[in-house]
Design an enzyme around this catalytic site. Structure first.
Site, PDB file in Angstrom:
ATOM      1  N   ALA A  77     -81.590 -58.950  12.732  1.00 41.47           N
ATOM      2  CA  ALA A  77     -80.843 -59.438  13.636  1.00 41.47           C
ATOM      3  C   ALA A  77     -81.572 -61.127  12.926  1.00 41.47           C
ATOM      4  O   ALA A  77     -82.227 -61.808  12.640  1.00 41.47           O
ATOM      5  CB  ALA A  77     -82.761 -59.604  14.613  1.00 41.47           C
ATOM      6  N   GLY A 122     -82.788 -54.622  11.402  1.00 40.84           N
ATOM      7  CA  GLY A 122     -81.909 -54.165  11.718  1.00 40.84           C
ATOM      8  C   GLY A 122     -80.399 -53.942  11.158  1.00 40.84           C
ATOM      9  O   GLY A 122     -79.216 -53.352  11.212  1.00 40.84           O
ATOM     10  N   GLU A 125     -81.225 -51.176   9.681  1.00 43.55           N
ATOM     11  CA  GLU A 125     -81.401 -49.962  10.506  1.00 43.55           C
ATOM     12  C   GLU A 125     -79.550 -50.009  10.940  1.00 43.55           C
ATOM     13  O   GLU A 125     -79.212 -48.274  10.649  1.00 43.55           O
ATOM     14  CB  GLU A 125     -81.427 -50.539  12.280  1.00 43.55           C
ATOM     15  CG  GLU A 125     -83.115 -50.163  13.018  1.00 43.55           C
ATOM     16  CD  GLU A 125     -83.073 -50.817  13.553  1.00 43.55           C
ATOM     17  OE1 GLU A 125     -82.771 -52.253  13.639  1.00 43.55           O
ATOM     18  OE2 GLU A 125     -83.650 -49.777  14.479  1.00 43.55           O
ATOM     19  N   GLU A 145     -90.071 -54.806  11.175  1.00 47.92           N
ATOM     20  CA  GLU A 145     -90.641 -55.278  12.761  1.00 47.92           C
ATOM     21  C   GLU A 145     -91.119 -55.344  12.680  1.00 47.92           C
ATOM     22  O   GLU A 145     -91.687 -56.046  13.730  1.00 47.92           O
ATOM     23  CB  GLU A 145     -89.191 -54.633  13.536  1.00 47.92           C
ATOM     24  CG  GLU A 145     -87.637 -54.595  13.763  1.00 47.92           C
ATOM     25  CD  GLU A 145     -86.893 -53.875  12.532  1.00 47.92           C
ATOM     26  OE1 GLU A 145     -88.256 -53.225  12.115  1.00 47.92           O
ATOM     27  OE2 GLU A 145     -85.721 -53.520  12.818  1.00 47.92           O
TER      28      GLU A 145
HETATM   29  N1  COA Z   1     -82.390 -64.691  10.707  1.00 51.22           N
HETATM   30  C1  COA Z   1     -81.425 -65.757  10.676  1.00 51.22           C
HETATM   31  N2  COA Z   1     -82.191 -66.700  10.019  1.00 51.22           N
HETATM   32  C2  COA Z   1     -82.323 -66.059   8.779  1.00 51.22           C
HETATM   33  C3  COA Z   1     -82.867 -64.598   8.820  1.00 51.22           C
HETATM   34  C4  COA Z   1     -82.588 -63.354  10.113  1.00 51.22           C
HETATM   35  N3  COA Z   1     -82.906 -62.646  10.045  1.00 51.22           N
HETATM   36  N4  COA Z   1     -83.540 -64.408   7.358  1.00 51.22           N
HETATM   37  C5  COA Z   1     -83.120 -65.187   6.680  1.00 51.22           C
HETATM   38  N5  COA Z   1     -82.598 -66.956   7.404  1.00 51.22           N
HETATM   39  C6  COA Z   1     -82.440 -67.834   7.352  1.00 51.22           C
HETATM   40  C7  COA Z   1     -83.325 -68.664   6.651  1.00 51.22           C
HETATM   41  O1  COA Z   1     -84.250 -69.596   7.423  1.00 51.22           O
HETATM   42  C8  COA Z   1     -83.322 -69.795   5.647  1.00 51.22           C
HETATM   43  O2  COA Z   1     -82.239 -70.251   6.611  1.00 51.22           O
HETATM   44  P1  COA Z   1     -82.549 -71.827   6.536  1.00 51.22           P
HETATM   45  O3  COA Z   1     -81.791 -72.223   5.236  1.00 51.22           O
HETATM   46  O4  COA Z   1     -81.922 -73.344   7.168  1.00 51.22           O
HETATM   47  O5  COA Z   1     -83.895 -72.614   6.512  1.00 51.22           O
HETATM   48  C9  COA Z   1     -81.721 -68.827   5.140  1.00 51.22           C
HETATM   49  O6  COA Z   1     -81.433 -67.632   5.531  1.00 51.22           O
HETATM   50  C10 COA Z   1     -82.713 -68.521   3.204  1.00 51.22           C
HETATM   51  O7  COA Z   1     -83.646 -67.943   4.082  1.00 51.22           O
HETATM   52  P2  COA Z   1     -85.243 -67.804   3.357  1.00 51.22           P
HETATM   53  O8  COA Z   1     -86.002 -67.313   3.654  1.00 51.22           O
HETATM   54  O9  COA Z   1     -84.931 -69.065   2.929  1.00 51.22           O
HETATM   55  O10 COA Z   1     -84.891 -67.127   2.060  1.00 51.22           O
HETATM   56  P3  COA Z   1     -85.131 -66.786   0.754  1.00 51.22           P
HETATM   57  O11 COA Z   1     -84.655 -65.440  -0.259  1.00 51.22           O
HETATM   58  O12 COA Z   1     -87.017 -67.120  -0.171  1.00 51.22           O
HETATM   59  O13 COA Z   1     -85.516 -65.007   1.843  1.00 51.22           O
HETATM   60  C11 COA Z   1     -85.786 -63.258   3.516  1.00 51.22           C
HETATM   61  C12 COA Z   1     -84.954 -63.948   2.493  1.00 51.22           C
HETATM   62  C13 COA Z   1     -84.512 -62.730   3.605  1.00 51.22           C
HETATM   63  C14 COA Z   1     -86.975 -62.202   2.699  1.00 51.22           C
HETATM   64  C15 COA Z   1     -86.015 -64.124   4.712  1.00 51.22           C
HETATM   65  O14 COA Z   1     -85.658 -64.585   5.262  1.00 51.22           O
HETATM   66  C16 COA Z   1     -86.750 -62.873   5.643  1.00 51.22           C
HETATM   67  O15 COA Z   1     -87.716 -62.340   5.812  1.00 51.22           O
HETATM   68  N6  COA Z   1     -86.140 -62.763   6.403  1.00 51.22           N
HETATM   69  C17 COA Z   1     -86.444 -62.317   7.683  1.00 51.22           C
HETATM   70  C18 COA Z   1     -86.769 -60.670   7.477  1.00 51.22           C
HETATM   71  C19 COA Z   1     -86.339 -60.061   8.386  1.00 51.22           C
HETATM   72  O16 COA Z   1     -88.151 -59.699   8.541  1.00 51.22           O
HETATM   73  N7  COA Z   1     -85.619 -59.127   9.350  1.00 51.22           N
HETATM   74  C20 COA Z   1     -86.263 -58.392  11.433  1.00 51.22           C
HETATM   75  C21 COA Z   1     -85.514 -58.832  11.673  1.00 51.22           C
HETATM   76  S1  COA Z   1     -85.823 -57.789  12.773  1.00 51.22           S
END
Ligand code: COA
Length: 272
Positions: A77, A122, A125, A145
């Site tokens: 999401a 998501g 999913e 989640e």
């Molecule tokens: N929604 C919105 N933006 C997201 C995102 C999400 N789910 N996941 C990553 N981004 C954005 C980050 O905020 C960042 O933006 P910024 O540069 O403006 O700060 C950009 O994408 C890059 O992410 P970053 O975290 O810097 O990269 P990373 O390689 O260190 O890590 C992830 C990548 C995906 C491992 C980490 O961002 C993460 O854990 N995201 C959440 C994933 C999650 O829990 N999803 C479940 C949702 S229910």
């Protein structure tokens, strides 16, 4: 398109999904690289629209869902969008998720998620709503989640459990486990892992290429019978199988396969 949908697209900076057609295969690419291809409301709505449109396309033989770039299939999401949503907004959003992913799940053509990079929440999913999953060697997947104080709300608790069984699903969801591609393959969550350095999208397209020439009525019937197996008694399941089989019996493609066998040539299936 309604006013609400227009506002969502504007707020998200676009639809978030691009489409391409290669032969009889459609490729839908989640395209929000600055947000790790996270799912905005607009993107979820668009995926549903594409799936409903695809269900009516008799020339389509497969759909591949991919993410732009190699960092993410989809980071779940859109957590930035979600910060602007109150409890009611999120509650209203869940049926949209269910409808869109349900439309993908119900497609009569095989669907493949090509996972280049992460597929969390998501994002996974969405991949679980597809029939098959192909992961890049560096991919990481997980229903994470609970680490955000919620649970999978777009089918994850149900679809993952059907794939790996209750004990494994509980372990993965309760511990918010992030699996490597190799671990996901061992658990049967992904069907294939691409060789190191190859894109999952390329491997997926290569893998499903024979489906372009397969018998579409038989493929659709097989998918429906298998999808229906999970929540039925054996007796009910066998009735479902019989109904699906009957559709293939009535097809011209079945006769074409028999003729092709007799004439020692490849069948030319028309989907009739
Ligand atoms: N929604 C919105 N933006 C997201 C995102 C999400 N789910 N996941 C990553 N981004 C954005 C980050 O905020 C960042 O933006 P910024 O540069 O403006 O700060 C950009 O994408 C890059 O992410 P970053 O975290 O810097 O990269 P990373 O390689 O260190 O890590 C992830 C990548 C995906 C491992 C980490 O961002 C993460 O854990 N995201 C959440 C994933 C999650 O829990 N999803 C479940 C949702 S229910």
């Amino acid at each position: 398109m309604g006013e609400q949908a227009k506002r969502e697209i504007e707020a998200a900076g676009g639809l978030g999904v691009t489409t391409e057609r290669r032969g009889a295969t459609a490729i839908w690419t989640l395209d929000r690289p600055d947000r790790m291809n996270a799912l905005s409301r607009a993107a979820v709505r668009e995926l549903g629209r594409l799936a409903r449109e695809a269900a009516q396309d008799p020339t389509l033989r497969a759909v591949v869902i991919a993410g732009s770039g190699d960092k993410a299939f989809c980071a779940g999401a859109d957590l930035k969008e979600r910060r602007s949503m109150d409890e009611e907004d999120v509650r209203d959003f869940l049926p949209l998720y269910r409808a869109s992913f349900g439309a993908i799940d119900g497609l009569p053509v095989p669907t493949v998620a090509a996972i280049d990079g992460v597929a969390f929440g998501g994002g996974l999913e969405l991949a679980l709503a597809c029939d098959f999953r192909v992961a890049a060697a560096h991919a990481k997947i997980g229903l994470t989640e609970t680490s955000l104080g919620i649970i999978p709300g777009a089918g994850g608790t149900q679809r993952l459990t059907r794939i790996v069984g209750e004990a494994r699903a509980k372990e993965l969801i309760v511990f918010a486990r992030r699996l490597t591609a190799a671990e996901a393959l061992a658990l049967g969550i992904v069907n294939r892992v691409a060789e190191e350095g190859r894109r999952a999208l390329d491997v997926a397209l290569e893998w499903i290429e024979p489906l372009e020439r397969a018998a579409p009525i038989a493929i659709a019937a097989a998918l429906e019978a298998i999808d229906g197996a999970g929540d039925r008694s054996l007796e009910d399941g066998l009735s479902l199988e019989a109904r699906c089989y009957a559709r293939t019996l009535a097809s011209e493609d079945r006769l074409e396969a028999l003729a092709a066998f007799a004439e020692k040539r490849a069948p030319d299936f028309k989907g009739r």
